[in-house]
Design an enzyme around this catalytic site. Structure first.
Site, PDB file in Angstrom:
ATOM      1  N   HIS A 125       0.950  -1.241  -0.040  1.00 13.87           N
ATOM      2  CA  HIS A 125       0.028   0.106   0.002  1.00 13.87           C
ATOM      3  C   HIS A 125       0.807   1.181   0.061  1.00 13.87           C
ATOM      4  O   HIS A 125       1.519   1.551   0.910  1.00 13.87           O
ATOM      5  CB  HIS A 125      -0.782  -0.184   1.272  1.00 13.87           C
ATOM      6  CG  HIS A 125      -1.941   1.095   1.288  1.00 13.87           C
ATOM      7  ND1 HIS A 125      -2.976   1.160   2.385  1.00 13.87           N
ATOM      8  CD2 HIS A 125      -2.063   2.078   0.475  1.00 13.87           C
ATOM      9  CE1 HIS A 125      -3.620   2.274   1.844  1.00 13.87           C
ATOM     10  NE2 HIS A 125      -3.144   2.870   0.937  1.00 13.87           N
ATOM     11  N   HIS A 159      -8.311  -8.274   5.145  1.00 14.73           N
ATOM     12  CA  HIS A 159      -8.315  -7.542   6.447  1.00 14.73           C
ATOM     13  C   HIS A 159      -8.492  -8.327   7.687  1.00 14.73           C
ATOM     14  O   HIS A 159      -9.656  -8.624   7.960  1.00 14.73           O
ATOM     15  CB  HIS A 159      -9.310  -6.104   6.094  1.00 14.73           C
ATOM     16  CG  HIS A 159      -8.777  -5.349   7.031  1.00 14.73           C
ATOM     17  ND1 HIS A 159      -7.859  -4.284   6.844  1.00 14.73           N
ATOM     18  CD2 HIS A 159      -9.153  -4.694   8.398  1.00 14.73           C
ATOM     19  CE1 HIS A 159      -7.640  -3.300   7.833  1.00 14.73           C
ATOM     20  NE2 HIS A 159      -8.536  -3.638   8.998  1.00 14.73           N
ATOM     21  N   GLU A 192      -1.994  -1.358  -3.636  1.00 20.87           N
ATOM     22  CA  GLU A 192      -3.117  -0.958  -2.884  1.00 20.87           C
ATOM     23  C   GLU A 192      -2.840   0.695  -2.845  1.00 20.87           C
ATOM     24  O   GLU A 192      -1.725   1.079  -2.436  1.00 20.87           O
ATOM     25  CB  GLU A 192      -3.125  -1.367  -1.556  1.00 20.87           C
ATOM     26  CG  GLU A 192      -3.703  -2.709  -1.374  1.00 20.87           C
ATOM     27  CD  GLU A 192      -3.959  -3.352   0.140  1.00 20.87           C
ATOM     28  OE1 GLU A 192      -4.601  -4.284   0.312  1.00 20.87           O
ATOM     29  OE2 GLU A 192      -3.233  -2.719   0.845  1.00 20.87           O
TER      30      GLU A 192
END
Length: 239
Positions: free
Chosen positions: A43, A191, A70
């Site tokens: 990310h 997640h 991400e």
């Protein structure tokens, strides 16, 4: 069989804590691939709190499996993605003060901006996934904006405090999987998934790839990255 994408953000988090060069996320990615990871996820946040632009560029050159970036659906991030060309971009919401991504994209509210980002990335040859809560309206909106995939946010399931809440969240995830598949979307999930709860989600079926980071890196501190990745691969493989 479902695949495992290893998120190596927290390798960079440890590095940035001292402002040095170790541990190296690029080296961690190579070790994860050798241990059986099917892809590497990072990310690149707008505040650059862990992964840096240099990491992304080096990983694009070295990752042999699949590189999943991400990112927020901003003009800056889209331009970076089009320059570096990861295999997939997963669009996620971002708040400066959050410790980690706290929820899924509200695709319905920001349909025009997300649709434009999706189109630009796809025109650049990059597959696009949207990180969304297991909400039917968000799944439908993801299809409407032309996304290739959704990544179902499993955080509410992972944080469930009792059996009933956990079962309710599993049902929501299962329904989102079915709806997404019906709409022609590829289905990923991530997640809060860990060595204890991954089998419950995997038992639902229909998920192509799990993106898991924190639990793998946490376990790696104790047993090494190779074993941490292999253990998660086995849990997914034999779920």
């Amino acid at each position: 069989m479902a695949k495992l994408g290893v998120n190596i953000d927290h390798v960079a988090t440890i590095r940035q804590a001292r402002g040095g060069v170790e541990p190296d996320p690029v080296a961690a990615a190579a070790l994860a691939e050798l241990a059986g990871a099917d892809g590497i996820t990072i990310h690149l946040r707008e505040d650059r709190r862990h992964i840096q632009d240099r990491d992304l560029k080096l990983l694009r050159q070295t990752v042999k499996t699949k590189l999943n970036l991400e990112m927020a659906a901003t003009a800056e991030m889209v331009a970076i993605a089009l320059s570096v060309k990861p295999d997939m971009c997963t669009l996620v919401p971002e708040k400066r003060q959050e410790l980690t991504t706290e929820g899924g994209l509200d695709v319905r509210i920001a349909m025009q901006g997300i649709a434009e980002a999706v189109e630009r990335l796809q025109n650049g040859g990059i597959a696009v996934s949207l990180f969304v809560d297991p909400d039917p309206d968000q799944v439908k909106a993801s299809s409407k904006v032309g996304s290739d995939y959704i990544e179902i946010h499993t955080g509410a399931f992972a944080d469930a405090k009792d059996w009933k809440s956990e079962q309710d969240e599993l049902e929501r995830i299962g329904n989102a999987i079915k709806l997404g598949a019906k709409l022609g979307l590829g289905i990923n999930a991530g997640h809060g998934l860990n060595y204890t709860n991954i089998r419950k989600v995997a038992a639902l079926g229909g998920i192509e790839e799990y993106n898991i980071g924190h639990s793998i890196i946490s376990r790696a501190v104790l047993v090494g990255l190779d074993r941490a990745v292999r253990d998660m691969v086995d849990l997914i493989k034999y779920a």
